[in-house]
Write a protein that holds these residues in place. Structure first.
Motif, short mmCIF file in Angstrom:
data_model
loop_
_atom_site.label_atom_id
_atom_site.label_comp_id
_atom_site.label_asym_id
_atom_site.label_seq_id
_atom_site.Cartn_x
_atom_site.Cartn_y
_atom_site.Cartn_z
N PHE A 1 24.76 45.78 55.22
CA PHE A 1 24.51 44.43 55.70
C PHE A 1 24.41 44.53 57.22
CE2 PHE A 1 26.41 42.09 51.83
CZ PHE A 1 25.17 41.67 51.42
N GLY B 1 32.76 45.63 51.21
CA GLY B 1 32.77 45.16 52.59
C GLY B 1 33.88 45.84 53.37
N PRO C 1 36.35 38.38 57.36
CA PRO C 1 36.19 37.08 56.70
C PRO C 1 35.24 37.08 55.51
CG PRO C 1 35.15 37.08 58.87
CD PRO C 1 35.95 38.34 58.78
N ALA D 1 34.45 41.63 39.66
CA ALA D 1 33.56 42.79 39.47
C ALA D 1 34.33 43.96 38.86
CB ALA D 1 32.95 43.19 40.82
N GLU E 1 34.87 43.36 35.24
CA GLU E 1 33.66 43.55 34.43
C GLU E 1 33.38 45.04 34.20
OE1 GLU E 1 30.19 41.39 35.87
OE2 GLU E 1 31.53 39.96 36.82
N ILE E 2 33.53 45.82 35.27
CA ILE E 2 33.24 47.25 35.15
C ILE E 2 34.21 47.88 34.14
CG2 ILE E 2 33.27 49.45 36.43
CD1 ILE E 2 32.42 47.74 38.94
#
Ligand code: HEM
Length: 410
Positions: free
Chosen positions: A300, A354, A358, A367, A370-371
């Motif tokens: 990002f 990340g 913030p 996540a 789910e994995i």
């Protein structure tokens, strides 16, 4: 300054590079020689009025940028490191309506409201429903005998999880899934989704979510939508804010988790020792290693708010700064043998969700759940799953995506 280890004109956000591979050797060269490196670009190629961006490659520096929103803004040029040369400034600015591209104090306000929907309790409350879904998805794949793991298995649970989270009624889910898929596929010409179709799908999803919000405001139910839009006392989201939040969930929660699952399956299939270990012991550390290994979001960006220094480089106010999670997650200063896929790795301070700060991924525990559920279901039902060809990769400037993974289910 050109880097001797890189070919002239190399760009760490070139979609044609990621179509074939993540440039890990090139990241390693930069970490050693120029850990914060100016990547020159032809003017405006990424959609911004500039000639390049900084590539931040070391784990410590990615964390530094992520945790200093006063110095590195997510709003000035958004968090997206590359759009395309045809995008207008207005089209970029409108992206600031989603929280990923906000700075404090706007971001703080929205984050405080929406994180109510992601408490450990809220995530746990989805577990039983998602476990049943994961089992059904995998059982359906087994019936097929062989097929594409991405469409048969990896796509399905992330979509269901978001629909479950925001309480989308069963009869509307097919439409939500269709809009979500069209919205995120625009960079790959083979998927033949025009930008116009992508933008229209985004609008339809927003307007669907706004209607849902308006209905719950009128008549609150016991679901997360009602909690986010109708809780007057603790602050709430306006219907349009809720619309943009759902849009972000559909982008941020879908393709990321799908790619973590697809890369995880590919890693198991190419590291049979780890697959045997997983089937036998189901280590709780596996999901985090899958995210480190896959690093579905390669990068990002932030924009410097004033002149500063980082990793020996002098960054000027207004310059874009790319934070490369894929490089941080392979930094040997932090990870022993980062090139080894080790599902028992512990500790595992990866930056796949990340670098802290913030914007740290709101859906991290969802996540991971789910994995975990998908691989448990695959290990139970498809223990002998086999690879039937090389994965086909997505063409994207900042996602590490697999669009097809042919397998035999058993
Ligand atoms: C393996 C799957 C996932 C990965 C790799 C991932 C990765 C990320 C990353 C790198 C960020 C930005 C962090 C930063 O800028 O500092 C982020 C933010 C975010 N993610 Fe995830 N994510 C995943 C799954 C999810 C899921 C399942 C959801 C929700 C359903 C979700 C919702 C969000 C949201 C809302 C944000 C923005 C938070 C903010 O701006 O405050 N993510 N994610």
């Amino acid at each position: 300054m050109p880097c001797p280890a890189l070919p002239d004109g190399f760009d760490f956000t070139d979609p044609d590079v990621y179509h074939h591979r993540v440039p890990l050797p090139e990241f390693a060269a930069l970490r050693r020689t120029a850990p914060v490196w100016w990547n020159a670009q032809p003017h405006g190629i990424a959609g911004f009025d500039d000639d390049g961006y900084w590539v931040v490659t070391r784990h410590a520096d990615v964390k530094e940028v992520s945790t200093r929103p006063d110095l590195y803004s997510a709003a000035l040029n958004t968090s997206i490191i590359r759009f395309n040369e045809h995008i207008s400034r207005d089209q970029i600015d409108v992206q600031r309506l989603i929280m990923l591209n906000m700075d404090p104090p706007e971001h703080t306000r929205v984050r405080q409201i929406v994180q109510r929907g992601f408490t450990p309790r809220a995530v746990r409350s989805l577990e039983a429903a998602l476990r049943g879904r994961a089992a059904a998805i995998v059982a359906a794949a087994r019936e097929r005998g062989s097929g594409d793991f991405v469409t048969d298995v990896a796509c399905e649970l992330p979509l269901q999880a978001i629909a479950e989270l925001i309480g989308v009624p069963q009869e509307d889910r097919a439409r939500i899934f269709d809009w979500s898929n069209k919205m995120i596929a625009y960079d790959d010409p083979e998927l033949a989704i025009t930008e116009e179709v992508g933008a229209n799908s985004a609008m339809e999803l927003i307007s669907y979510a706004m209607n849902l919000a308006a209905a719950r405001k009128e008549c609150p139910a016991k679901d997360i939508v009602s909690r986010l839009v109708a809780a007057e006392d603790e602050g709430n989201l306006a219907s349009d804010e809720f619309g943009f939040f759902v849009l972000l969930l559909a982008v941020a929660g879908n393709e990321t988790t799908r790619n973590a699952i697809s890369h995880g399956m590919h890693a198991f299939l190419t590291h049979p020792g780890q697959w045997e270990l997983y089937k036998r012991e189901r280590p709780a550390t596996a999901a985090e290693e899958i995210v480190r290994w896959a690093t579905p979001v390669v990068s990002f960006q932030r924009t410097a708010t004033r002149d500063t220094e980082l990793g020996g480089a002098r960054i000027r106010a207004g310059q874009r700064v790319g934070i490369f999670y894929a490089s941080a997650n392979n930094d040997p200063e932090v990870f022993t043998d980062p090139e080894v896929f080790d599902i028992t790795r512990d500790p595992n301070p990866h930056l796949g969700f990340g670098g802290g700060g913030p914007h740290f991924c709101l859906g991290r525990s969802l996540a991971a759940l789910e994995i975990d559920l998908v691989f448990n279901a695959v290990a139970d039902t498809l223990p002998d799953i086999r690879l039937e060809g090389e994965p086909r990769r997505l063409r994207s400037a900042w996602l590490n995506g697999i669009k097809e993974l042919k397998v035999r289910y058993g």
